[in-house]
Design a protein around this motif. Structure first.
Motif, PDB file in Angstrom:
ATOM      1  N   GLY A  65       0.726  -1.011  -0.039  1.00 29.86           N
ATOM      2  CA  GLY A  65       0.037   0.126   0.059  1.00 29.86           C
ATOM      3  C   GLY A  65       0.876   1.454   0.013  1.00 29.86           C
ATOM      4  O   GLY A  65       0.079   2.435  -0.140  1.00 29.86           O
ATOM      5  N   GLU A  66       2.210   1.087   0.224  1.00 31.32           N
ATOM      6  CA  GLU A  66       3.055   2.156   0.117  1.00 31.32           C
ATOM      7  C   GLU A  66       3.293   2.884  -1.280  1.00 31.32           C
ATOM      8  O   GLU A  66       3.808   2.279  -1.971  1.00 31.32           O
ATOM      9  N   ASP A  67       3.241   4.316  -1.381  1.00 31.57           N
ATOM     10  CA  ASP A  67       3.323   4.602  -2.655  1.00 31.57           C
ATOM     11  C   ASP A  67       4.952   4.635  -3.204  1.00 31.57           C
ATOM     12  O   ASP A  67       5.095   4.472  -4.342  1.00 31.57           O
ATOM     13  N   TYR A  68       5.897   4.471  -2.190  1.00 31.73           N
ATOM     14  CA  TYR A  68       7.079   4.428  -2.822  1.00 31.73           C
ATOM     15  C   TYR A  68       7.442   3.125  -3.315  1.00 31.73           C
ATOM     16  O   TYR A  68       8.626   3.217  -4.118  1.00 31.73           O
ATOM     17  N   TRP A  69       6.860   2.475  -3.392  1.00 35.14           N
ATOM     18  CA  TRP A  69       7.057   1.037  -4.032  1.00 35.14           C
ATOM     19  C   TRP A  69       6.902   1.328  -5.836  1.00 35.14           C
ATOM     20  O   TRP A  69       7.646   0.811  -6.607  1.00 35.14           O
ATOM     21  N   GLN A 280      13.532   7.523  -1.390  1.00 40.02           N
ATOM     22  CA  GLN A 280      13.812   7.567   0.235  1.00 40.02           C
ATOM     23  C   GLN A 280      12.954   8.659   0.833  1.00 40.02           C
ATOM     24  O   GLN A 280      12.601   8.481   2.111  1.00 40.02           O
ATOM     25  N   ALA A 281      12.348   9.715   0.159  1.00 38.49           N
ATOM     26  CA  ALA A 281      11.447  10.531   0.618  1.00 38.49           C
ATOM     27  C   ALA A 281      10.092   9.648   1.179  1.00 38.49           C
ATOM     28  O   ALA A 281       9.453   9.909   2.155  1.00 38.49           O
ATOM     29  N   GLY A 282       9.798   8.745  -0.022  1.00 36.54           N
ATOM     30  CA  GLY A 282       8.571   8.010   0.144  1.00 36.54           C
ATOM     31  C   GLY A 282       8.672   7.180   1.674  1.00 36.54           C
ATOM     32  O   GLY A 282       7.561   6.976   2.008  1.00 36.54           O
ATOM     33  N   VAL A 283       9.823   6.614   1.731  1.00 34.26           N
ATOM     34  CA  VAL A 283       9.938   5.745   2.866  1.00 34.26           C
ATOM     35  C   VAL A 283       9.780   6.574   4.135  1.00 34.26           C
ATOM     36  O   VAL A 283       9.101   6.025   5.084  1.00 34.26           O
ATOM     37  N   LEU A 284      10.129   7.546   4.135  1.00 33.03           N
ATOM     38  CA  LEU A 284       9.985   8.440   5.424  1.00 33.03           C
ATOM     39  C   LEU A 284       8.915   8.885   5.677  1.00 33.03           C
ATOM     40  O   LEU A 284       8.482   9.119   6.585  1.00 33.03           O
ATOM     41  N   LYS A 285       8.080   9.130   4.378  1.00 35.37           N
ATOM     42  CA  LYS A 285       6.723   9.588   4.614  1.00 35.37           C
ATOM     43  C   LYS A 285       5.925   8.462   5.018  1.00 35.37           C
ATOM     44  O   LYS A 285       4.851   8.650   5.897  1.00 35.37           O
ATOM     45  N   ALA A 286       6.107   7.452   4.719  1.00 27.25           N
ATOM     46  CA  ALA A 286       5.373   6.099   4.903  1.00 27.25           C
ATOM     47  C   ALA A 286       5.520   5.721   6.376  1.00 27.25           C
ATOM     48  O   ALA A 286       4.673   5.386   7.024  1.00 27.25           O
ATOM     49  N   ASP A 289       8.098   9.759   9.381  1.00 24.14           N
ATOM     50  CA  ASP A 289       9.620  10.127   9.698  1.00 24.14           C
ATOM     51  C   ASP A 289      10.114   9.306  11.039  1.00 24.14           C
ATOM     52  O   ASP A 289      10.805   9.841  11.522  1.00 24.14           O
ATOM     53  N   THR A 290       9.441   8.203  11.191  1.00 21.56           N
ATOM     54  CA  THR A 290      10.076   7.423  12.373  1.00 21.56           C
ATOM     55  C   THR A 290      11.242   6.340  12.066  1.00 21.56           C
ATOM     56  O   THR A 290      12.048   6.110  12.701  1.00 21.56           O
ATOM     57  N   ALA A 291      11.235   6.145  10.700  1.00 20.99           N
ATOM     58  CA  ALA A 291      12.451   5.403   9.912  1.00 20.99           C
ATOM     59  C   ALA A 291      13.620   6.246  10.288  1.00 20.99           C
ATOM     60  O   ALA A 291      13.446   7.235   9.857  1.00 20.99           O
ATOM     61  N   THR A 292      14.770   5.430  10.463  1.00 15.91           N
ATOM     62  CA  THR A 292      16.029   6.003  10.174  1.00 15.91           C
ATOM     63  C   THR A 292      16.798   5.338   9.170  1.00 15.91           C
ATOM     64  O   THR A 292      17.012   3.833   8.997  1.00 15.91           O
ATOM     65  N   LEU A 293      16.895   6.017   7.963  1.00 17.48           N
ATOM     66  CA  LEU A 293      17.588   5.581   6.808  1.00 17.48           C
ATOM     67  C   LEU A 293      18.991   4.953   7.016  1.00 17.48           C
ATOM     68  O   LEU A 293      19.618   5.940   7.328  1.00 17.48           O
ATOM     69  N   VAL A 294      19.281   3.747   6.650  1.00 19.48           N
ATOM     70  CA  VAL A 294      20.763   3.648   6.776  1.00 19.48           C
ATOM     71  C   VAL A 294      21.324   2.942   5.255  1.00 19.48           C
ATOM     72  O   VAL A 294      20.598   2.428   4.663  1.00 19.48           O
ATOM     73  N   GLN A 295      22.745   2.789   5.306  1.00 21.84           N
ATOM     74  CA  GLN A 295      23.240   2.388   4.085  1.00 21.84           C
ATOM     75  C   GLN A 295      24.608   1.748   4.816  1.00 21.84           C
ATOM     76  O   GLN A 295      25.705   2.089   4.669  1.00 21.84           O
ATOM     77  N   THR A 296      24.348   0.948   5.559  1.00 20.09           N
ATOM     78  CA  THR A 296      25.296   0.013   6.302  1.00 20.09           C
ATOM     79  C   THR A 296      26.078  -0.943   5.139  1.00 20.09           C
ATOM     80  O   THR A 296      25.224  -1.711   4.328  1.00 20.09           O
TER      81      THR A 296
END
Length: 316
Positions: A65-69, A280-286, A289-296
């Motif tokens: 259901g998330e738009d960022y997909w 990335q903006a879509g992930v945060l919006k979904a 803004d509780t997610a912490t984006l990481v590139q480990t």
């Protein structure tokens, strides 16, 4: 005088070879048209202006259901990846589907969940890249503050072992329960010191917890189910800290079969997810803004996976 002879009837000319030749020519023309059309469809020009072959990829998720997909699919298409999003109803499905070749890659789980699957299924799924760390949060229909929860009331945690242990550690940090030996990422309900705990804890399938909040003091709701249940992220009364270094095992990841750990197309898809600003903006919006984006680094992720798997085998 001889009788008049009837007019001769000319035998029909044989047209078979001509018709056959025409059919063959038409077939060749049609075949060439199809060939060149398919050739055009199998190639595209990427963002760098290069001609690239179009590769088909099936990505398994649990949050269609998330738009960022859709944003990811569009971005991938521009780079020559024909991405099909395959949605699954719950967490136990995407890993077996990946193992059996029904999909090429999945993204829905953290390292602890993946390690637990590999150990129990004897599988060799591995990590291809990180996405984000999502806090595991506690919600309540009755209370606005975790401190208001009364002695003896019930709190629900997810029934899958990885998220259950994480939830128990959060409850312990809030002073609601005490875990034997301080607890770990393998803690279960059996590790709760009931005599020293304030609340009773029960486990329930993750997607069923939101509908059960009215019957208990509080329950942990995974990020995937928050919006679907009509909840708001900001209404959580308790959550863990995703920025803590010890949270590495809870980094969400892209997973692939072991044989595909060096697959260039799948690596490209992960890169697009991690670097495309709209995605990335879509992930945060979904996640509000509780997610912490990481590139480990991938090697760090795989090291963590191996460590958790080894520890998990000791537990079993």
């Amino acid at each position: 005088m001889s009788e008049a002879q009837p007019p001769l009837i000319e035998a029909p000319k044989k047209k078979g070879p001509i018709i056959a030749a025409v059919v063959v020519v038409l077939a060749v023309i049609v075949g060439l048209a199809i060939f060149f059309t398919q050739k055009d469809d199998d190639e595209t020009t990427n963002s760098s202006g290069e001609k690239v072959k179009v590769e088909k990829v099936k990505l398994g998720i649990v949050s269609a259901g998330e738009d960022y997909w859709d944003t990811l699919a569009d971005a991938a298409k521009a780079e020559g990846i024909d991405l099909e999003i395959v949605n699954f109803a719950d967490y136990p499905q995407p890993n077996p589907a990946l193992s059996e070749g029904e999909i090429d890659i999945n993204q829905f789980q953290h390292i602890v969940y993946l390690a637990d699957h590999n150990v129990k299924a004897g599988d060799d799924l591995t990590v291809l890249g990180s996405t984000a760390i999502y806090p595991l949060a506690l919600y309540s229909d009755k209370y606005d503050d975790v401190a208001a929860i009364k002695d003896g009331e019930t709190v629900i945690v997810p029934d899958d072992e990885s998220n259950q242990a994480r939830a128990l550690l959060v409850l312990q940090s809030a002073g609601l329960i005490k875990l034997n030996d301080g607890g770990s990422i393998y803690s279960t309900l059996a590790d709760i010191d009931k005599g020293a705990s304030k609340v009773e804890v029960k486990a329930l399938q993750a997607d069923l917890i939101p509908a059960s909040l009215a019957d208990v003091a509080a329950g942990f709701v995974n990020n995937d189910w928050v919006s679907k249940a009509g909840l708001k992220f900001e209404d959580a009364i308790l959550k863990d800290d995703p920025t803590d270094p010890s949270a590495l095992p809870y980094v969400n990841v892209f997973a692939v079969r072991g044989e595909d750990k060096d697959n260039a197309t799948l690596k490209k898809l992960v890169e697009i997810y991690q670097t495309n600003k709209d995605v990335q903006a879509g992930v945060l919006k979904a996640s509000s803004d509780t997610a912490t984006l990481v590139q480990t680094p991938v090697e760090d992720l795989r090291t963590s996976l191996a460590t958790v798997e080894a520890d998990s085998k000791k537990q079993n």
